[in-house]
Design a protein around this motif. Structure first.
Motif, mmCIF file in Angstrom:
data_model
loop_
_atom_site.group_PDB
_atom_site.id
_atom_site.type_symbol
_atom_site.label_atom_id
_atom_site.label_comp_id
_atom_site.label_asym_id
_atom_site.label_seq_id
_atom_site.Cartn_x
_atom_site.Cartn_y
_atom_site.Cartn_z
ATOM 1 N N ILE A 1 0.838 -1.201 0.000
ATOM 2 C CA ILE A 1 0.000 0.000 0.000
ATOM 3 C C ILE A 1 0.869 1.244 0.000
ATOM 4 O O ILE A 1 1.915 1.291 0.636
ATOM 5 C CB ILE A 1 -0.966 0.026 1.202
ATOM 6 C CG1 ILE A 1 -0.191 0.062 2.535
ATOM 7 C CG2 ILE A 1 -1.911 -1.167 1.159
ATOM 8 C CD1 ILE A 1 -1.075 0.376 3.725
ATOM 9 N N GLY A 2 0.415 2.245 -0.748
ATOM 10 C CA GLY A 2 1.175 3.479 -0.793
ATOM 11 C C GLY A 2 0.578 4.488 -1.750
ATOM 12 O O GLY A 2 -0.472 4.265 -2.349
ATOM 13 N N VAL A 3 1.299 5.594 -1.892
ATOM 14 C CA VAL A 3 0.903 6.690 -2.771
ATOM 15 C C VAL A 3 2.063 6.974 -3.726
ATOM 16 O O VAL A 3 3.167 7.325 -3.292
ATOM 17 C CB VAL A 3 0.539 7.951 -1.963
ATOM 18 C CG1 VAL A 3 0.327 9.136 -2.896
ATOM 19 C CG2 VAL A 3 -0.705 7.694 -1.122
ATOM 20 N N HIS A 4 1.802 6.797 -4.991
ATOM 21 C CA HIS A 4 2.801 7.040 -6.040
ATOM 22 C C HIS A 4 3.201 8.513 -6.026
ATOM 23 O O HIS A 4 2.378 9.386 -5.728
ATOM 24 C CB HIS A 4 2.177 6.668 -7.389
ATOM 25 C CG HIS A 4 3.137 6.565 -8.522
ATOM 26 N ND1 HIS A 4 3.693 7.671 -9.125
ATOM 27 C CD2 HIS A 4 3.630 5.490 -9.168
ATOM 28 C CE1 HIS A 4 4.490 7.277 -10.100
ATOM 29 N NE2 HIS A 4 4.475 5.947 -10.152
ATOM 30 N N PRO A 5 4.466 8.818 -6.361
ATOM 31 C CA PRO A 5 4.861 10.239 -6.383
ATOM 32 C C PRO A 5 4.011 11.100 -7.306
ATOM 33 O O PRO A 5 3.866 12.304 -7.055
ATOM 34 C CB PRO A 5 6.329 10.199 -6.833
ATOM 35 C CG PRO A 5 6.582 8.809 -7.307
ATOM 36 C CD PRO A 5 5.615 7.936 -6.598
ATOM 37 N N HIS A 6 3.419 10.523 -8.349
ATOM 38 C CA HIS A 6 2.519 11.313 -9.195
ATOM 39 C C HIS A 6 1.330 11.854 -8.407
ATOM 40 O O HIS A 6 0.793 12.914 -8.726
ATOM 41 C CB HIS A 6 1.975 10.457 -10.351
ATOM 42 C CG HIS A 6 2.993 10.123 -11.398
ATOM 43 N ND1 HIS A 6 4.187 10.774 -11.522
ATOM 44 C CD2 HIS A 6 2.975 9.186 -12.399
ATOM 45 C CE1 HIS A 6 4.872 10.266 -12.535
ATOM 46 N NE2 HIS A 6 4.161 9.305 -13.079
ATOM 47 N N GLU A 7 0.909 11.105 -7.381
ATOM 48 C CA GLU A 7 -0.281 11.466 -6.598
ATOM 49 C C GLU A 7 0.067 12.202 -5.306
ATOM 50 O O GLU A 7 -0.818 12.539 -4.535
ATOM 51 C CB GLU A 7 -1.082 10.201 -6.253
ATOM 52 C CG GLU A 7 -1.260 9.209 -7.386
ATOM 53 C CD GLU A 7 -1.949 9.806 -8.600
ATOM 54 O OE1 GLU A 7 -2.787 10.713 -8.416
ATOM 55 O OE2 GLU A 7 -1.666 9.361 -9.731
ATOM 56 N N ALA A 8 1.336 12.452 -5.069
ATOM 57 C CA ALA A 8 1.771 13.022 -3.790
ATOM 58 C C ALA A 8 1.098 14.351 -3.482
ATOM 59 O O ALA A 8 0.821 14.680 -2.316
ATOM 60 C CB ALA A 8 3.294 13.194 -3.791
ATOM 61 N N LYS A 9 0.806 15.129 -4.506
ATOM 62 C CA LYS A 9 0.217 16.456 -4.319
ATOM 63 C C LYS A 9 -1.123 16.404 -3.608
ATOM 64 O O LYS A 9 -1.576 17.405 -3.029
ATOM 65 C CB LYS A 9 0.050 17.151 -5.676
ATOM 66 C CG LYS A 9 -0.881 16.425 -6.632
ATOM 67 C CD LYS A 9 -0.902 17.082 -7.997
ATOM 68 C CE LYS A 9 -1.847 16.373 -8.961
ATOM 69 N NZ LYS A 9 -1.427 14.949 -9.199
#
Length: 259
Positions: free
Chosen positions: A62-70
């Motif tokens: 589970i995580g948040v891709h750097p594209h979605e970090a914003k």
């Protein structure tokens, strides 16, 4: 021979309604387990649900891709610990830095990356790293915030030989995708030749990056990870059976904590 696809996105749209077929094809190819990767909160919850439905075959990160970090804060990431505590999660990510697309501001990417590494440390599970055109900053963050040695895996690895030496010195593992098979992938192939077999894994990153000789097949799928393994065996000048054994053992050791 048994293989593990150490990085796939089975929750993505191209696989809707096809999972049973995809898993059967993977099994026939010798791919016994697949780690499906979350790239935002909702996708992560889907990954966990799939791992529970196909227990022992599909595993979840589970995580948040750097594209979605914003779209997230560090607190949001740390709150994902409740999903880890619920079980069925064996890794954090994918996380990291992507300066090629810069979909999210770089300072925001770094903030969210650091929060993932805190989760990794807290729960003693590996962090899966996405790094594109950002190795200097990525390695800098890892040196400061890294989990335990051998708790970091660089997925879809694209580093050149000099970078690879730094990554391995940090104690990280490397996972090669179908890009290893591409004709213009000399830097990646040189890195594969250098990296010890006990520090590498293979993946598809499906539905993306189908390997040769199936590069034009869309979507890519876990059954095709065997072609990446075969290319790795060719580069290392060892039998495919040895690559299958070693990469599976690495996955079991570092993700499943088994020998």
């Amino acid at each position: 021979m048994d293989f593990v696809d150490s990085h796939a996105h089975l929750t993505y749209e191209p696989f809707d309604g096809q999972i049973d077929v995809i898993l059967e094809k993977a099994s026939q190819a010798g791919v016994k387990q697949i780690l499906t990767i979350g790239t935002d909160l909702m996708d992560s919850l889907k990954a966990v649900a799939m791992a529970k439905e196909y227990e022992g075959i599909v595993l979840a990160a589970i995580g948040v891709h750097p594209h979605e970090a914003k779209d997230y804060s560090a607190v949001d990431i740390l709150d994902m610990g409740r999903i880890i505590e619920d079980g069925s999660v064996i890794a954090v990510g994918e996380t990291g830095l992507d300066y090629y697309y810069d979909t999210s501001p770089r300072d925001k990417q770094i903030e969210i990356f650091q929060a993932h590494l805190e989760l990794s440390r807290k729960y003693s599970i590996p962090a899966i790293i996405h790094c594109r055109d950002a190795f200097d900053d990525c390695l800098g963050v890892l040196k400061e915030f890294a989990p335990e040695p051998n708790q970091v895996v660089f997925h879809c690895y694209s580093g050149d030989l000099e970078t690879t030496k730094k990554v391995l010195d940090l104690g990280a593992l490397i996972s090669f995708s179908g890009t290893l098979t591409f004709k213009n992938a000399q830097d990646i192939q040189a890195s594969a030749g250098y990296a010890p077999l006990d520090r590498v894994m293979v993946e598809t990153d499906s539905p993306y990056l189908s390997p040769e000789p199936h590069r034009n097949i869309k979507p890519n799928e876990p059954s095709l990870v065997v072609h990446t393994a075969a290319k790795l065996a060719e580069i290392k000048q060892v039998a495919l059976e040895e690559v299958a054994e070693k990469t599976t053992a690495n996955f079991n050791k570092y993700f499943l904590k088994s020998s």
